[in-house]
Design a protein around this motif. Structure first.
Motif, PDB file in Angstrom:
ATOM      1  N   GLU A 168     -86.829 -58.063  50.667  1.00 14.14           N
ATOM      2  CA  GLU A 168     -86.333 -57.834  49.311  1.00 14.14           C
ATOM      3  C   GLU A 168     -86.797 -56.483  48.782  1.00 14.14           C
ATOM      4  OE1 GLU A 168     -86.668 -60.020  44.960  1.00 14.14           O
ATOM      5  OE2 GLU A 168     -86.537 -61.267  46.777  1.00 14.14           O
ATOM      6  N   ARG A 171     -84.532 -53.918  50.294  1.00 14.71           N
ATOM      7  CA  ARG A 171     -83.224 -53.930  49.647  1.00 14.71           C
ATOM      8  C   ARG A 171     -83.284 -53.217  48.296  1.00 14.71           C
ATOM      9  NH1 ARG A 171     -82.961 -59.269  51.677  1.00 14.71           N
ATOM     10  NH2 ARG A 171     -83.622 -60.115  49.648  1.00 14.71           N
ATOM     11  N   ASN A 172     -84.346 -53.461  47.561  1.00 21.21           N
ATOM     12  CA  ASN A 172     -84.484 -52.803  46.260  1.00 21.21           C
ATOM     13  C   ASN A 172     -84.605 -51.292  46.414  1.00 21.21           C
ATOM     14  OD1 ASN A 172     -84.332 -55.190  44.818  1.00 21.21           O
ATOM     15  ND2 ASN A 172     -86.544 -55.507  44.804  1.00 21.21           N
ATOM     16  N   ASP A 175     -81.194 -49.931  47.390  1.00 23.91           N
ATOM     17  CA  ASP A 175     -80.246 -50.021  46.278  1.00 23.91           C
ATOM     18  C   ASP A 175     -80.570 -49.057  45.141  1.00 23.91           C
ATOM     19  OD1 ASP A 175     -78.936 -51.994  47.636  1.00 23.91           O
ATOM     20  OD2 ASP A 175     -79.841 -53.658  46.532  1.00 23.91           O
ATOM     21  N   THR A 177     -83.008 -49.341  42.948  1.00 20.81           N
ATOM     22  CA  THR A 177     -83.418 -50.045  41.740  1.00 20.81           C
ATOM     23  C   THR A 177     -84.916 -49.943  41.471  1.00 20.81           C
ATOM     24  OG1 THR A 177     -83.682 -52.118  42.975  1.00 20.81           O
ATOM     25  CG2 THR A 177     -81.522 -51.686  41.987  1.00 20.81           C
TER      26      THR A 177
END
Length: 386
Positions: A168, A171-172, A175, A177
């Protein structure tokens, strides 16, 4: 296997920056004579040549940690691979200390690096302190030992990058974020805490293993440690990139370097492992990859030439064995060893049995490193005896 609460390093190498270099073309593998050719600047050379040996609980009953197997592996690292250094890494204080003690007893230099992850910070620091106290006892007994406080904290320590687990967090990051300023502030804070804990229990050389593009205050450490998975078509580009780590005026150790054994793997940098479809039962290799142990061997020896020319403090190939990614000869679709960075291939007695026994066999990369390490060791012995 080096594990971080279910995530092992052989399944995720933090090489996103390296993976960005994948647009370059893979050069053809040099002839074996070129693979074995020593670096031109051999008078300078690497000070220490080694391999990463990962300890952990194991994913299946058959791959659980075995002290007897570890002792045999350490002897092979010394007597067959001709390494002078072993990077003992992973989690579990008892596994780490038993392996470090065995390596020291066999006369190897120990790079001891605890990597407990995905647990509260307090637990990670306590794990580091206990391991560091043992390293100090080894050092006082006369062993050659360096202590690394950990590996790529932003990836494995909760709270630096938002996310419940390592996947995760990645992925962050991908992305976009994540607030990079806040991330760096949290990373700096934890790195300083880890260095403080390391200094409080260990009086020898202190280090940290950073990802290539990490911003680290290297004033905290005695050795600059880099997990290195770049790919370039030209040798000069490696020299240029690695030279920037010498600007601190401290010894530089390449704490990991390597690739997988298939055509094109070096271009994927630290993401070469990402070729397995784990949604399939059993897991399958994605695409039509061509197994090539020559590709792996050529990449490792090419990097050794670069490390030799720069006179680095140490370089540790990643890694000695990855038992949870077994080789299936004659079955390329299920040959999970293609996703392994190990310089040996794991062969199970009963491929479909999780409790099956297994053994390792040397890959071409093992033999290539053994020739280079043996040559360098013989040269040092001749020099010492002159």
């Amino acid at each position: 296997m080096q594990r971080t609460k279910g995530i092992k390093r052989a399944q995720f190498l933090a090489g996103m920056a390296s993976a960005g270099l994948a647009a370059a073309a893979l050069p053809s593998a040099p002839a074996r004579a070129a693979e074995d050719r020593p670096a031109r600047d051999a008078r300078r050379g690497l000070r220490h040549r080694g391999v990463v040996y990962t300890v952990g609980e194991g994913e299946t009953p058959g791959t659980a940690f075995s002290a007897a197997r570890m002792r045999k592996d350490i002897r092979a690292i010394r007597d067959e691979l001709h390494a002078d250094t072993v990077d003992v890494t992973g989690d579990g204080v008892e596994r780490l200390t038993a392996t470090a003690a065995e390596a020291a007893e066999r006369g190897l230099r120990v790079w001891l690096q605890p990597t407990l992850g995905d647990v509260p910070e307090r637990d990670i620091l306590e794990h580091l302190a206990e391991t560091g106290r043992f390293a100090e006892r080894l050092r006082r007994q006369g062993a050659a030992v360096d202590l690394s406080v950990g590996c790529e904290f932003w990836l494995f320590v909760p709270g630096i990058v938002p996310g419940a687990d390592v996947y995760e967090r990645i992925r962050n990051l991908l992305d976009g974020t994540v607030d990079p300023v806040a991330m760096q502030r949290r990373l700096d804070r934890f790195t300083a805490r880890a260095a403080e804990v390391g200094r409080s229990v260990f009086r020898g050389r202190l280090a940290y293993a950073a990802a290539q593009d990490d911003q680290v205050d290297w004033r905290l450490f005695d050795v600059v440690g880099i997990d290195y998975y770049s790919y370039f078509p030209h040798r000069a580009d490696y020299v240029r990139e690695l030279s920037r780590y010498t600007r601190w005026g401290k010894p530089v150790a390449v704490t990991e370097f390597g690739t997988c054994a298939y055509v094109g793997a070096p271009k994927a940098g630290g993401m070469g492992w990402d070729i397995v479809d784990r949604a399939k039962v059993p897991p399958e290799i994605k695409g039509d990859l061509v197994r090539s142990e020559r590709t792996q061997a050529a990449y490792l020896t090419q990097l050794l030439d670069v490390f030799e020319s720069l006179g680095l403090y140490a370089a540790m190939a990643f890694e000695f064995v990855t038992p949870d990614l077994p080789h299936r000869p004659g079955d390329p679709r299920h040959d999970l060893d293609l996703a392994s960075y190990a310089i040996t291939r794991t062969v199970k007695d009963r491929p479909d049995d999780p409790a099956s026994g297994w053994h390792w066999e040397p890959k071409e990369a093992f033999h290539a490193l053994a020739r280079r390490y043996g040559y360098a060791g013989a040269g040092h012995r001749r020099t010492a005896g002159a």
